[in-house]
Motif scaffolding. Structure first.
Motif, PDB file in Angstrom:
ATOM      1  N   ALA A 208     -71.021   7.535  36.575  1.00 31.12           N
ATOM      2  CA  ALA A 208     -70.227   8.633  36.031  1.00 31.12           C
ATOM      3  C   ALA A 208     -69.082   8.147  35.141  1.00 31.12           C
ATOM      4  CB  ALA A 208     -69.654   9.474  37.176  1.00 31.12           C
ATOM      5  N   ASP A 209     -69.010   6.838  34.910  1.00 30.79           N
ATOM      6  CA  ASP A 209     -67.950   6.267  34.081  1.00 30.79           C
ATOM      7  C   ASP A 209     -68.574   5.523  32.906  1.00 30.79           C
ATOM      8  OD1 ASP A 209     -65.533   5.334  33.121  1.00 30.79           O
ATOM      9  OD2 ASP A 209     -65.388   3.689  34.582  1.00 30.79           O
ATOM     10  N   PRO A 210     -69.190   6.237  31.952  1.00 27.85           N
ATOM     11  CA  PRO A 210     -69.952   5.583  30.878  1.00 27.85           C
ATOM     12  C   PRO A 210     -69.127   4.673  29.983  1.00 27.85           C
ATOM     13  CG  PRO A 210     -69.634   7.911  30.402  1.00 27.85           C
ATOM     14  CD  PRO A 210     -69.186   7.705  31.811  1.00 27.85           C
ATOM     15  N   LYS A 211     -67.846   4.948  29.820  1.00 26.96           N
ATOM     16  CA  LYS A 211     -67.008   4.135  28.937  1.00 26.96           C
ATOM     17  C   LYS A 211     -66.380   2.934  29.655  1.00 26.96           C
ATOM     18  CE  LYS A 211     -65.848   7.861  25.709  1.00 26.96           C
ATOM     19  NZ  LYS A 211     -64.752   8.609  25.026  1.00 26.96           N
ATOM     20  N   GLY A 212     -66.533   2.874  30.954  1.00 33.26           N
ATOM     21  CA  GLY A 212     -65.975   1.765  31.711  1.00 33.26           C
ATOM     22  C   GLY A 212     -66.830   0.513  31.592  1.00 33.26           C
ATOM     23  N   PRO A 213     -66.254  -0.654  31.893  1.00 28.99           N
ATOM     24  CA  PRO A 213     -67.031  -1.902  31.816  1.00 28.99           C
ATOM     25  C   PRO A 213     -68.174  -1.894  32.815  1.00 28.99           C
ATOM     26  CG  PRO A 213     -64.906  -2.277  32.885  1.00 28.99           C
ATOM     27  CD  PRO A 213     -64.867  -0.892  32.326  1.00 28.99           C
ATOM     28  N   LEU A 214     -69.288  -2.490  32.431  1.00 27.17           N
ATOM     29  CA  LEU A 214     -70.446  -2.540  33.322  1.00 27.17           C
ATOM     30  C   LEU A 214     -70.201  -3.518  34.472  1.00 27.17           C
ATOM     31  CD1 LEU A 214     -73.354  -1.742  34.001  1.00 27.17           C
ATOM     32  CD2 LEU A 214     -74.124  -3.548  32.434  1.00 27.17           C
ATOM     33  N   PHE A 215     -69.746  -4.702  34.145  1.00 24.20           N
ATOM     34  CA  PHE A 215     -69.501  -5.724  35.169  1.00 24.20           C
ATOM     35  C   PHE A 215     -67.999  -5.844  35.400  1.00 24.20           C
ATOM     36  CE2 PHE A 215     -73.558  -6.880  33.165  1.00 24.20           C
ATOM     37  CZ  PHE A 215     -74.374  -6.775  34.288  1.00 24.20           C
ATOM     38  N   ARG A 216     -67.583  -5.598  36.653  1.00 26.64           N
ATOM     39  CA  ARG A 216     -66.169  -5.447  36.969  1.00 26.64           C
ATOM     40  C   ARG A 216     -65.732  -6.425  38.054  1.00 26.64           C
ATOM     41  NH1 ARG A 216     -65.535   1.120  36.839  1.00 26.64           N
ATOM     42  NH2 ARG A 216     -67.034   1.504  35.170  1.00 26.64           N
ATOM     43  N   THR A 217     -64.432  -6.608  38.111  1.00 25.73           N
ATOM     44  CA  THR A 217     -63.873  -7.460  39.157  1.00 25.73           C
ATOM     45  C   THR A 217     -63.891  -6.724  40.500  1.00 25.73           C
ATOM     46  OG1 THR A 217     -61.631  -6.669  38.686  1.00 25.73           O
ATOM     47  CG2 THR A 217     -62.355  -8.666  37.547  1.00 25.73           C
TER      48      THR A 217
END
Length: 307
Positions: A208-217
């Motif tokens: 649901a967060d298309p603009k967020g980074p795919l790979f996250r900390t």
């Protein structure tokens, strides 16, 4: 700011900063060129060079010779390229009259095979299967490594992806990568990669967060994903940790999986031309550096020496 630049006045200082801010877009190139320029100008100062206009081809040639002795030939060539571009920029900005690095030749270097450590297909499968996927970190790590293996993605392009860069087209999952030079590259997913990405995105709830980074900390103490993109150094540490846990002795890095995927593809009948297109290489000569099929042939031949 190097002392020689400061001593040459405000115009030189501004032009020096503009070179790294305006003329170079790639952050890795900017960092490498900045270090080379700073090291050279500091060396010149220690050698008694009083100003930028006093820098001569002899100074550049001597410093490059030192670099050749202390570093690999590609590194020395890269550092010479940094000086050539910087002094060209200063010449066009009318800070100095001529480019002292323009006439200096770098060390000769020719490579038919890259130096990146590569895993064979069995080792790569063992590594992927060894990752525990009951946690967000495990789902993320398997998806990231799988992406690099099955799409030949560079680590920088993989970590620069957003959630929207994983999309459906023609009833298949595709990934969108932004490679060197800002080139956009889209490629369909291998069915195994499709499984890994679905499990990751659905499992951690970032769809649901298309603009967020795919790979996250992973949040400290929370074991849940943040909205901060995973840094490249963290990805390298993860790869080393996962390899050690899987019992892999080869000192692999992020780039290993690009070479591993290309070699596995070629071993299974893939063509060099298609491998170059999938890897977004401008020339098949670059792709050949990742082709390690001859390593197995060499090992088989060595074992024929029965003494």
């Amino acid at each position: 700011m190097p002392a020689l630049i400061v001593a040459s006045g405000e115009r030189a200082s501004l032009r020096f900063l503009e070179f790294f801010a305006a003329a170079i877009r790639n952050s890795h190139t900017r960092r490498a060129y900045s270090k080379a320029a700073t090291d050279f100008l500091t060396w010149c100062e220690c050698a008694g060079v009083s100003s930028l206009t006093a820098v001569q081809p002899l100074h550049v040639a001597t410093w490059i010779e030192v670099q050749t002795q202390e570093h690999s030939a590609p590194t020395a060539k890269q550092r010479l390229a940094a000086l050539r571009h910087l002094f060209d920029w200063l010449v066009t900005g009318q800070v100095i009259p001529t480019n002292p690095a323009g006439s200096v030749r770098g060390p000769r270097h020719s490579a038919l095979k890259g130096k990146t450590p590569v895993l064979d297909a069995i080792e790569a499968r063992e590594l992927l299967d060894s990752i525990e996927t009951s946690t967000p970190a495990g789902l993320r790590d398997r998806a990231l490594i799988g992406l690099m293996v099955y799409s030949f993605a560079r680590i920088g392009a993989a970590l620069g992806m957003t959630v929207a860069d994983v999309f459906v087209q023609n009833r298949r999952l595709w990934v969108r990568l932004r490679e060197k030079g800002g080139k956009r590259h889209e490629i369909p997913c291998h069915h195994t990669l499709e499984e890994y990405l679905h499990a990751y995105i659905d499992g951690v709830g970032i769809g649901a967060d298309p603009k967020g980074p795919l790979f996250r900390t992973i949040g400290r103490g929370t074991k849940t994903l943040t909205r901060t993109a995973l840094p490249q150094a963290n990805a390298y540490a993860m790869v080393r940790r996962r390899a050690e846990a899987a019992g892999i002795d080869t000192k692999i890095g992020n780039h290993t999986f690009r070479a591993t995927g290309i070699t596995a593809y070629l071993k299974n009948g893939g063509t060099l031309e298609n491998a170059a297109a999938m890897a977004n290489h401008a020339s098949t000569r670059t792709t050949q550096l990742y082709d390690r099929r001859r390593d197995a042939v060499s090992l088989d031949e060595v074992e024929r020496i029965r003494v």
